[in-house]
Design a protein around this motif. Structure first.
Motif, PDB file in Angstrom:
ATOM      1  N   HIS A  42      -1.748 -17.752  -6.539  1.00  0.00           N
ATOM      2  CA  HIS A  42      -1.361 -16.674  -5.629  1.00  0.00           C
ATOM      3  C   HIS A  42      -2.463 -15.625  -5.586  1.00  0.00           C
ATOM      4  O   HIS A  42      -3.464 -15.741  -6.297  1.00  0.00           O
ATOM      5  CB  HIS A  42      -0.055 -16.026  -6.095  1.00  0.00           C
ATOM      6  CG  HIS A  42       1.146 -16.849  -5.821  1.00  0.00           C
ATOM      7  ND1 HIS A  42       1.357 -18.079  -6.405  1.00  0.00           N
ATOM      8  CD2 HIS A  42       2.212 -16.630  -5.022  1.00  0.00           C
ATOM      9  CE1 HIS A  42       2.503 -18.583  -5.967  1.00  0.00           C
ATOM     10  NE2 HIS A  42       3.037 -17.721  -5.133  1.00  0.00           N
ATOM     11  N   GLU A  43      -2.263 -14.617  -4.770  1.00  0.00           N
ATOM     12  CA  GLU A  43      -3.118 -13.437  -4.782  1.00  0.00           C
ATOM     13  C   GLU A  43      -2.228 -12.221  -4.987  1.00  0.00           C
ATOM     14  O   GLU A  43      -1.069 -12.225  -4.558  1.00  0.00           O
ATOM     15  CB  GLU A  43      -3.895 -13.302  -3.466  1.00  0.00           C
ATOM     16  CG  GLU A  43      -4.951 -14.369  -3.315  1.00  0.00           C
ATOM     17  CD  GLU A  43      -5.853 -14.164  -2.121  1.00  0.00           C
ATOM     18  OE1 GLU A  43      -7.073 -14.297  -2.301  1.00  0.00           O
ATOM     19  OE2 GLU A  43      -5.350 -13.887  -1.031  1.00  0.00           O
ATOM     20  N   LEU A  44      -2.744 -11.215  -5.661  1.00  0.00           N
ATOM     21  CA  LEU A  44      -2.033  -9.956  -5.839  1.00  0.00           C
ATOM     22  C   LEU A  44      -2.538  -8.999  -4.759  1.00  0.00           C
ATOM     23  O   LEU A  44      -3.732  -8.694  -4.704  1.00  0.00           O
ATOM     24  CB  LEU A  44      -2.299  -9.367  -7.226  1.00  0.00           C
ATOM     25  CG  LEU A  44      -1.829  -7.930  -7.446  1.00  0.00           C
ATOM     26  CD1 LEU A  44      -0.330  -7.802  -7.260  1.00  0.00           C
ATOM     27  CD2 LEU A  44      -2.254  -7.436  -8.809  1.00  0.00           C
ATOM     28  N   VAL A  45      -1.631  -8.563  -3.900  1.00  0.00           N
ATOM     29  CA  VAL A  45      -1.970  -7.640  -2.817  1.00  0.00           C
ATOM     30  C   VAL A  45      -1.436  -6.270  -3.189  1.00  0.00           C
ATOM     31  O   VAL A  45      -0.241  -6.119  -3.466  1.00  0.00           O
ATOM     32  CB  VAL A  45      -1.335  -8.093  -1.488  1.00  0.00           C
ATOM     33  CG1 VAL A  45      -1.671  -7.107  -0.372  1.00  0.00           C
ATOM     34  CG2 VAL A  45      -1.770  -9.503  -1.139  1.00  0.00           C
ATOM     35  N   LEU A  46      -2.304  -5.280  -3.208  1.00  0.00           N
ATOM     36  CA  LEU A  46      -1.898  -3.898  -3.432  1.00  0.00           C
ATOM     37  C   LEU A  46      -1.934  -3.176  -2.097  1.00  0.00           C
ATOM     38  O   LEU A  46      -2.942  -3.233  -1.386  1.00  0.00           O
ATOM     39  CB  LEU A  46      -2.826  -3.204  -4.425  1.00  0.00           C
ATOM     40  CG  LEU A  46      -2.802  -3.758  -5.846  1.00  0.00           C
ATOM     41  CD1 LEU A  46      -3.820  -3.028  -6.707  1.00  0.00           C
ATOM     42  CD2 LEU A  46      -1.409  -3.645  -6.444  1.00  0.00           C
ATOM     43  N   GLY A  47      -0.826  -2.507  -1.764  1.00  0.00           N
ATOM     44  CA  GLY A  47      -0.741  -1.757  -0.523  1.00  0.00           C
ATOM     45  C   GLY A  47      -0.596  -0.280  -0.790  1.00  0.00           C
ATOM     46  O   GLY A  47       0.224   0.125  -1.615  1.00  0.00           O
ATOM     47  N   ARG A  48      -1.412   0.526  -0.093  1.00  0.00           N
ATOM     48  CA  ARG A  48      -1.305   1.990  -0.181  1.00  0.00           C
ATOM     49  C   ARG A  48      -0.203   2.412   0.779  1.00  0.00           C
ATOM     50  O   ARG A  48      -0.291   2.172   1.972  1.00  0.00           O
ATOM     51  CB  ARG A  48      -2.628   2.635   0.193  1.00  0.00           C
ATOM     52  CG  ARG A  48      -2.610   4.125   0.394  1.00  0.00           C
ATOM     53  CD  ARG A  48      -2.769   4.947  -0.833  1.00  0.00           C
ATOM     54  NE  ARG A  48      -3.975   4.668  -1.571  1.00  0.00           N
ATOM     55  CZ  ARG A  48      -4.746   5.604  -2.100  1.00  0.00           C
ATOM     56  NH1 ARG A  48      -4.449   6.871  -1.944  1.00  0.00           N
ATOM     57  NH2 ARG A  48      -5.792   5.261  -2.800  1.00  0.00           N
ATOM     58  N   VAL A  49       0.848   3.015   0.240  1.00  0.00           N
ATOM     59  CA  VAL A  49       2.007   3.387   1.050  1.00  0.00           C
ATOM     60  C   VAL A  49       1.649   4.553   1.957  1.00  0.00           C
ATOM     61  O   VAL A  49       1.170   5.587   1.502  1.00  0.00           O
ATOM     62  CB  VAL A  49       3.217   3.734   0.156  1.00  0.00           C
ATOM     63  CG1 VAL A  49       4.401   4.181   0.995  1.00  0.00           C
ATOM     64  CG2 VAL A  49       3.583   2.540  -0.721  1.00  0.00           C
TER      65      VAL A  49
ATOM     66  N   GLY B 128       5.558   0.993   5.074  1.00  0.00           N
ATOM     67  CA  GLY B 128       4.336   0.747   5.828  1.00  0.00           C
ATOM     68  C   GLY B 128       3.126   0.997   4.950  1.00  0.00           C
ATOM     69  O   GLY B 128       3.030   2.045   4.304  1.00  0.00           O
ATOM     70  N   CYS B 129       2.192   0.038   4.913  1.00  0.00           N
ATOM     71  CA  CYS B 129       1.059   0.112   3.980  1.00  0.00           C
ATOM     72  C   CYS B 129      -0.251  -0.320   4.616  1.00  0.00           C
ATOM     73  O   CYS B 129      -0.284  -1.209   5.472  1.00  0.00           O
ATOM     74  CB  CYS B 129       1.298  -0.822   2.794  1.00  0.00           C
ATOM     75  SG  CYS B 129       2.772  -0.463   1.852  1.00  0.00           S
TER      76      CYS B 129
ATOM     77  N   LEU C 266       2.856   5.501  -8.685  1.00  0.00           N
ATOM     78  CA  LEU C 266       3.289   6.712  -7.990  1.00  0.00           C
ATOM     79  C   LEU C 266       2.107   7.531  -7.492  1.00  0.00           C
ATOM     80  O   LEU C 266       2.191   8.196  -6.462  1.00  0.00           O
ATOM     81  CB  LEU C 266       4.149   7.579  -8.915  1.00  0.00           C
ATOM     82  CG  LEU C 266       5.492   6.991  -9.338  1.00  0.00           C
ATOM     83  CD1 LEU C 266       6.173   7.915 -10.339  1.00  0.00           C
ATOM     84  CD2 LEU C 266       6.374   6.749  -8.127  1.00  0.00           C
ATOM     85  N   ASP C 267       1.013   7.524  -8.242  1.00  0.00           N
ATOM     86  CA  ASP C 267      -0.148   8.349  -7.892  1.00  0.00           C
ATOM     87  C   ASP C 267      -1.429   7.548  -8.089  1.00  0.00           C
ATOM     88  O   ASP C 267      -1.888   7.420  -9.227  1.00  0.00           O
ATOM     89  CB  ASP C 267      -0.160   9.619  -8.748  1.00  0.00           C
ATOM     90  CG  ASP C 267      -1.256  10.586  -8.328  1.00  0.00           C
ATOM     91  OD1 ASP C 267      -1.749  10.475  -7.185  1.00  0.00           O
ATOM     92  OD2 ASP C 267      -1.603  11.457  -9.141  1.00  0.00           O
ATOM     93  N   PRO C 268      -1.946   6.951  -7.031  1.00  0.00           N
ATOM     94  CA  PRO C 268      -1.488   7.033  -5.646  1.00  0.00           C
ATOM     95  C   PRO C 268      -0.280   6.126  -5.428  1.00  0.00           C
ATOM     96  O   PRO C 268      -0.034   5.217  -6.235  1.00  0.00           O
ATOM     97  CB  PRO C 268      -2.689   6.532  -4.849  1.00  0.00           C
ATOM     98  CG  PRO C 268      -3.345   5.544  -5.760  1.00  0.00           C
ATOM     99  CD  PRO C 268      -3.155   6.108  -7.148  1.00  0.00           C
ATOM    100  N   PRO C 269       0.471   6.348  -4.327  1.00  0.00           N
ATOM    101  CA  PRO C 269       1.630   5.490  -4.069  1.00  0.00           C
ATOM    102  C   PRO C 269       1.185   4.084  -3.661  1.00  0.00           C
ATOM    103  O   PRO C 269       0.595   3.893  -2.599  1.00  0.00           O
ATOM    104  CB  PRO C 269       2.357   6.211  -2.935  1.00  0.00           C
ATOM    105  CG  PRO C 269       1.317   7.047  -2.269  1.00  0.00           C
ATOM    106  CD  PRO C 269       0.315   7.396  -3.330  1.00  0.00           C
ATOM    107  N   LEU C 270       1.447   3.118  -4.550  1.00  0.00           N
ATOM    108  CA  LEU C 270       1.057   1.728  -4.306  1.00  0.00           C
ATOM    109  C   LEU C 270       2.253   0.807  -4.510  1.00  0.00           C
ATOM    110  O   LEU C 270       3.078   1.037  -5.387  1.00  0.00           O
ATOM    111  CB  LEU C 270      -0.050   1.287  -5.273  1.00  0.00           C
ATOM    112  CG  LEU C 270      -1.394   1.991  -5.216  1.00  0.00           C
ATOM    113  CD1 LEU C 270      -2.282   1.521  -6.370  1.00  0.00           C
ATOM    114  CD2 LEU C 270      -2.071   1.754  -3.884  1.00  0.00           C
TER     115      LEU C 270
END
Length: 159
Positions: free
Chosen positions: A125-132, A113-114, A41-45
């Motif tokens: 696999h790869e773990l992708v983190l997206g900043r919303v 949208g990120c 949630l903080d940051p939104p990911l």
């Protein structure tokens, strides 16, 4: 069961429902994933886990951003068009208007949208983190589609 046996592992985990999401980027690259999830949630990911053997993931990664289109129940045709990479899939299922993070699709309950925040190795696999950066909820879209035991279904939400 032997967790090292890929077929047994997949069969066992098929008893856990996953959401179905189409990750889009650029002007026409996409991949269907069942691994999209909220992370922070903080940051939104948010996160998803593309297969390292994917031919679409490097093209998405190259853009530095993506749109996660969470599919609505009943969107099996849309999902199949994106799985088989139908040449007209964006023309048939795309929404008009600006798409700064990647094409927006119809037949969704949510679009996220990120910007790509980080990518980490995770086995094959790869773990992708997206900043919303943007959220679009479709309140009239109904329930999300889930994948369970090899079939598409609707999530049942109690009244």
């Amino acid at each position: 069961m032997n967790p090292s046996d890929g077929a047994e592992f997949r069969r066992a985990l098929s008893h856990y429902p996953t959401g179905v999401c189409v990750i889009t980027a650029g002007t026409g690259v996409s991949m269907v994933v069942g691994t999209f999830t909220s992370v922070s949630l903080d940051p939104p990911l948010v996160g998803f886990l593309p297969d390292r053997a994917s031919t679409s993931w490097p093209r998405i990664r190259e853009t530095g951003r993506f749109c996660a289109n969470v599919l609505a129940a009943g969107s099996e045709g849309l999902c199949r068009d994106f799985v088989r990479k139908a040449p007209d899939r964006f023309a048939v299922h795309g929404l008009p208007g600006p798409a700064p993070f990647g094409p927006r699709l119809s037949g969704t309950v949510l679009r996220v949208g990120c910007d790509i925040e980080a990518v980490r190795p995770a086995g094959d696999h790869e773990l992708v983190l997206g900043r919303v950066r943007a959220l679009e909820v479709e309140p009239e879209a109904g329930e999300p589609m889930v994948f369970l035991r090899g079939r598409y279904a609707a999530a049942a939400v109690p009244a």
